[in-house]
Design an enzyme around this catalytic site. Structure first.
Site, mmCIF file in Angstrom:
data_model
loop_
_atom_site.group_PDB
_atom_site.id
_atom_site.type_symbol
_atom_site.label_atom_id
_atom_site.label_comp_id
_atom_site.label_asym_id
_atom_site.label_seq_id
_atom_site.Cartn_x
_atom_site.Cartn_y
_atom_site.Cartn_z
ATOM 1 N N VAL A 38 -20.189 -4.426 57.240
ATOM 2 C CA VAL A 38 -21.497 -5.091 57.307
ATOM 3 C C VAL A 38 -21.481 -6.346 56.445
ATOM 4 O O VAL A 38 -21.981 -7.408 56.845
ATOM 5 C CB VAL A 38 -22.615 -4.132 56.852
ATOM 6 C CG1 VAL A 38 -23.952 -4.850 56.819
ATOM 7 C CG2 VAL A 38 -22.670 -2.915 57.763
ATOM 8 N N TYR A 39 -20.929 -6.226 55.254
ATOM 9 C CA TYR A 39 -20.819 -7.398 54.371
ATOM 10 C C TYR A 39 -20.049 -8.517 55.076
ATOM 11 O O TYR A 39 -20.465 -9.690 55.068
ATOM 12 C CB TYR A 39 -20.114 -7.009 53.063
ATOM 13 C CG TYR A 39 -20.006 -8.148 52.070
ATOM 14 C CD1 TYR A 39 -18.973 -9.086 52.163
ATOM 15 C CD2 TYR A 39 -20.937 -8.296 51.049
ATOM 16 C CE1 TYR A 39 -18.878 -10.141 51.275
ATOM 17 C CE2 TYR A 39 -20.855 -9.353 50.146
ATOM 18 C CZ TYR A 39 -19.824 -10.267 50.270
ATOM 19 O OH TYR A 39 -19.742 -11.317 49.393
ATOM 20 N N ASP A 40 -18.919 -8.163 55.691
ATOM 21 C CA ASP A 40 -18.102 -9.169 56.362
ATOM 22 C C ASP A 40 -18.865 -9.845 57.496
ATOM 23 O O ASP A 40 -18.751 -11.063 57.700
ATOM 24 C CB ASP A 40 -16.816 -8.536 56.906
ATOM 25 C CG ASP A 40 -15.874 -8.097 55.789
ATOM 26 O OD1 ASP A 40 -14.985 -7.262 56.061
ATOM 27 O OD2 ASP A 40 -16.029 -8.601 54.666
ATOM 28 N N LYS A 120 -7.374 -1.517 26.984
ATOM 29 C CA LYS A 120 -6.752 -2.847 27.007
ATOM 30 C C LYS A 120 -6.100 -3.061 28.368
ATOM 31 O O LYS A 120 -5.101 -2.431 28.686
ATOM 32 C CB LYS A 120 -5.712 -2.972 25.895
ATOM 33 C CG LYS A 120 -5.106 -4.356 25.762
ATOM 34 C CD LYS A 120 -4.141 -4.408 24.588
ATOM 35 C CE LYS A 120 -3.557 -5.805 24.444
ATOM 36 N NZ LYS A 120 -2.747 -6.176 25.632
ATOM 37 N N ARG A 141 -5.946 -18.711 28.849
ATOM 38 C CA ARG A 141 -5.886 -18.657 27.386
ATOM 39 C C ARG A 141 -5.110 -19.837 26.819
ATOM 40 O O ARG A 141 -5.503 -20.442 25.826
ATOM 41 C CB ARG A 141 -5.228 -17.355 26.931
ATOM 42 C CG ARG A 141 -5.166 -17.240 25.399
ATOM 43 C CD ARG A 141 -4.186 -16.149 24.939
ATOM 44 N NE ARG A 141 -4.578 -14.835 25.391
ATOM 45 C CZ ARG A 141 -5.493 -14.081 24.797
ATOM 46 N NH1 ARG A 141 -6.137 -14.540 23.745
ATOM 47 N NH2 ARG A 141 -5.773 -12.884 25.263
ATOM 48 N N GLU A 178 -10.538 -10.297 31.345
ATOM 49 C CA GLU A 178 -9.155 -10.137 31.813
ATOM 50 C C GLU A 178 -9.107 -10.121 33.334
ATOM 51 O O GLU A 178 -9.782 -9.305 33.978
ATOM 52 C CB GLU A 178 -8.570 -8.831 31.268
ATOM 53 C CG GLU A 178 -7.062 -8.773 31.287
ATOM 54 C CD GLU A 178 -6.460 -9.460 30.058
ATOM 55 O OE1 GLU A 178 -7.214 -10.052 29.278
ATOM 56 O OE2 GLU A 178 -5.237 -9.403 29.898
ATOM 57 N N LYS A 322 -1.716 -0.112 20.497
ATOM 58 C CA LYS A 322 -0.855 -0.003 21.662
ATOM 59 C C LYS A 322 -0.351 1.430 21.826
ATOM 60 O O LYS A 322 -0.094 2.134 20.844
ATOM 61 C CB LYS A 322 0.345 -0.955 21.534
ATOM 62 C CG LYS A 322 -0.021 -2.409 21.294
ATOM 63 C CD LYS A 322 -0.753 -3.024 22.464
ATOM 64 C CE LYS A 322 0.159 -3.312 23.627
ATOM 65 N NZ LYS A 322 1.113 -4.407 23.379
ATOM 66 N N CYS A 416 35.667 -15.956 17.823
ATOM 67 C CA CYS A 416 34.462 -16.443 18.504
ATOM 68 C C CYS A 416 34.723 -16.531 20.001
ATOM 69 O O CYS A 416 35.713 -17.147 20.423
ATOM 70 C CB CYS A 416 34.075 -17.815 17.963
ATOM 71 S SG CYS A 416 32.731 -18.607 18.883
ATOM 72 N N CYS A 434 30.688 -17.259 13.577
ATOM 73 C CA CYS A 434 31.689 -18.295 13.784
ATOM 74 C C CYS A 434 31.381 -19.400 12.783
ATOM 75 O O CYS A 434 30.241 -19.854 12.693
ATOM 76 C CB CYS A 434 31.615 -18.836 15.211
ATOM 77 S SG CYS A 434 32.676 -20.278 15.489
#
EC number: 6.5.1.2
Length: 675
Positions: A38-40, A120, A141, A178, A322, A416, A434
């Site tokens: 319907v939206y479409d 997050k 950012r 985000e 985290k 080296c 080295c």
């Protein structure tokens, strides 16, 4: 142009309002008003009417999210308010340290500010600017102070309102949040790319970031980015919009205005409750339709947030806790050795590719000989790898029970791999080096560092061209760069006249880089950009720095004995002294233009905050002028602020300064103070 009938004009207005209401219900309230079909249908009816009557198209029409002409480039714009990243915590100990730290900065609280926890989201941060209720700019950012304007692309994100859901909007309003890709959408994008013969995206975060920087907004629209809002800045209250006093109220305000806010948030009274939220979501997050890599914790009271302010990098009132990084087992196929600009030999484990924290990983540093011995690494070993901070891959441990028969312990090379000269390990170091000053790998690394953005910033000289210059022996020292011309550069593979001219021009321009950048570019061990600044502030000429010993250098606050000795030994080396002479002859800057010893300290003891866009001075210029005169520049207003320098489009800092009765200066006032 067709004449618009009153009925068609009314229909366009009705469709627009209905579609905007439906979008708000779907994205803001998670309560769809109608089926997608319907939206479409209604959407396409509006498209047809606007095609028939182009004069009815408005910037906030739902049809204007897609179909704008592809951009040719993105413009860098200054953030009205810096878009800071967050400090990371990896365990409860880190959280306790953060909690103790901010408490010490505001010791006389009448009551605890409380916490708000939010998941997050693993995506790309955006800053959205609204003026009088209309979306006028979307920005990445960037570096936190400046970002790329990607407004055309932002307008395609259906969960970002083009017009705020409010009758009396403020003069300006900024929203941070985000942009991300849901996992199903991400999988479909990769399936489509495989069918088209294109490389897959490694993870949803990379796909989201790459999508936002597409020059064609139609491509962005097809990828169906989503958006969660989490921060709001408002120019002032209106008849139907009060200024939020807490982070929780700010999130509710964002919902009211039509933004999608992550529903999985919670108010907490203590760190114990924060811990419970963190633990609850450690497994539940795996069932979410998008990736999340931690929990964001913010102090709820916005007044306390303002009082705490920011460090140079992070807000003091927020932190990202985290989740532990993913681990995976894989088999080491070979170990290669890289040679850096300081001669350090770094062993790198090459292994069968594995997925870690949403990315494909196939190599990880083994650091040095001691770390290899500690792990007891053998070629062919099965090892457990993880991403430290979910960014840098590392080998965590070996599974010796899976070691193939006859496997031999890995030994660091005695020569080296770049030049074949003997490699040495000093008793005071874990690193094998080295020490051949003519080693091609050391030279290449030194040149790449010299031309880098933080040093001499020579545009056009990338790693491939630097490699050609060293391999052909056209350049055997950074000083040789200043003897290049277009004819010499044209001898390189795939070098065109335009690029050669650009490189020669950039090399010439680099001669104007200040003394502290030149010192950093020299690549002296332990001397980063901050230490280079400290050294040149205390020794405004290269002759002054070369004339002192390590003990004298070590008296500089922030410069330790190891750094001081490294600087002293570097300048005592004859080949380095010859290099300085050649660079001086080439015209580079080895003297500070204005030294602290001669600049009048008229602003000593004064603290400044700069807000808004100044008429003629860039913010960095104004900051440098204040610092040269002995003043201090901070990023947030407090009772200790002496002056606020105010430019156009000043934000919340001006409002706070006014409430605290802090003196305000125009650019002209500042220049008068400096005289």
């Amino acid at each position: 142009m067709n004449t618009v009938s009153s009925s068609d004009q009314a229909r366009v207005q009705e469709l627009r309002q209905l579609l905007q209401k439906a979008s708000y219900a779907y994205y803001g309230l998670d309560a769809p008003l109608m089926e997608d079909a319907v939206y479409d249908q209604l959407y396409h009816e509006l498209v047809d009417l606007e095609a028939q009557y182009p004069q009815l198209i408005t910037p906030d029409s739902p049809t204007q999210r897609v179909g704008e002409r592809p951009a040719t480039q993105f413009v860098s714009v200054q953030h009205r308010i810096p878009l800071y990243s967050l400090e990371n915590a990896f365990d409860r100990g880190d959280m306790d340290t953060w909690d103790e730290r901010w408490h010490k900065l505001v010791p006389n609280l009448s009551q605890e500010p409380g916490y708000v926890t939010e998941l997050k989201i693993d995506g790309s941060a955006l800053a959205l600017t609204y003026e009088n209720g209309l979306l006028v700019r979307g920005t990445t950012r960037g570096d936190g102070t400046k970002g790329e304007e990607i407004t055309q692309n932002v307008r395609t994100i259906r969960s970002i309102p083009l017009r705020l859901n409010i009758e009396h909007p403020p003069e300006w309003l900024e929203v941070r949040g985000e942009a991300f890709l849901g996992l199903q959408v991400f999988d479909q994008i990769n399936r489509d790319r495989i069918q088209a013969g294109e490389a897959e995206f490694a993870n949803p975060r990379n796909a989201a970031a790459g999508t936002l920087r597409q020059l064609d907004s139609k491509v962005v629209a097809e990828r169906k980015l989503d958006f969660f809002a989490y921060t709001i800045h408002i120019s002032g209250p209106t008849d139907d919009l009060a200024l939020p006093q807490t982070q929780w109220q700010a999130l509710e305000t964002l919902k009211q205005l039509g933004f999608r806010v992550n529903p999985n948030r919670r108010q907490c009274e203590s760190l114990a409750e924060v811990q419970t939220y963190y633990d609850d979501w450690s497994l539940k997050r795996l069932d979410l339709p998008y990736l999340t890599d931690g929990v964001v914790i913010k102090l709820d009271n916005l007044g306390v947030q303002d009082e705490l302010g920011f460090t140079q990098k992070f807000p003091r009132w927020a932190i990202a806790w985290k989740y532990p990084p993913e681990e995976a087992a894989t088999r080491i196929e070979q170990i290669t050795v890289n040679v850096g600009r300081t001669g350090a030999l770094t062993p790198v484990a090459e292994f069968k590719p594995v997925q870690l924290a949403g990315t494909t990983v196939s190599r990880a540093t083994l650091h040095n000989r001691d770390r290899i011995s500690e792990l007891d690494i053998h070629i062919g070993d099965t090892v457990v790898v993880r991403k430290a901070g979910e960014i840098i891959p590392e080998v965590l441990r070996v599974l010796p029970e899976l070691r193939p028969a006859g496997a031999q312990p890995y030994q660091m090379p005695t020569a080296c791999p770049s030049c074949g000269q003997p490699a040495v390990q000093l008793e005071t170091e874990a690193v094998t080096r080295c020490v051949n000053a003519s080693c091609p790998a050391i030279l290449r690394g030194s040149l790449i560092h010299w031309v880098s953005r933080g040093a001499l910033d020579i545009d056009g000289l990338g790693e491939k061209i630097v490699g050609q210059l060293t391999d052909s022996q056209m350049v055997q020292s950074v000083a040789d760069l200043y003897e290049l011309n277009e004819d010499k550069l044209m001898d390189l593979d795939r070098m065109g006249t335009k690029l050669a001219r650009k490189i020669v021009s950039a090399i010439a321009t680099s001669k104007q880089q200040p003394w502290h950048r030149v010192l950093y570019g020299l690549g002296i061990r332990h001397v980063g950009s901050v230490n280079a600044q400290l050294l040149t502030e205390n020794y405004p000429t290269v002759d002054a720095l070369m004339a002192v010993d390590g003990d004298k250098i070590a008296t500089i606050h922030g410069i330790g004995p190891e750094i001081a000795q490294s600087v002293y030994e570097w300048f005592q080396t004859p080949t380095n002294q010859t290099l300085i002479q050649r660079l001086q002859s080439a015209g580079l800057q080895f003297e500070a233009i204005v030294s602290e010893s001669t600049q009048p300290q008229t602003l000593s003891g004064k603290t400044f905050v700069i807000t808004g866009t100044l008429p003629t001075l860039k913010r960095d210029q104004a900051k440098q002028m204040i610092q040269d005169a002995g003043g201090k520049v901070t990023g947030s207003v407090s009772k200790n602020t002496s002056y606020v320098v105010v430019g156009a489009d000043a934000g919340s800092k001006l409002t706070k300064a006014q409430s605290l009765g802090i003196n305000q200066l125009s650019e002209a006032d500042l220049l008068a103070l400096l005289q």
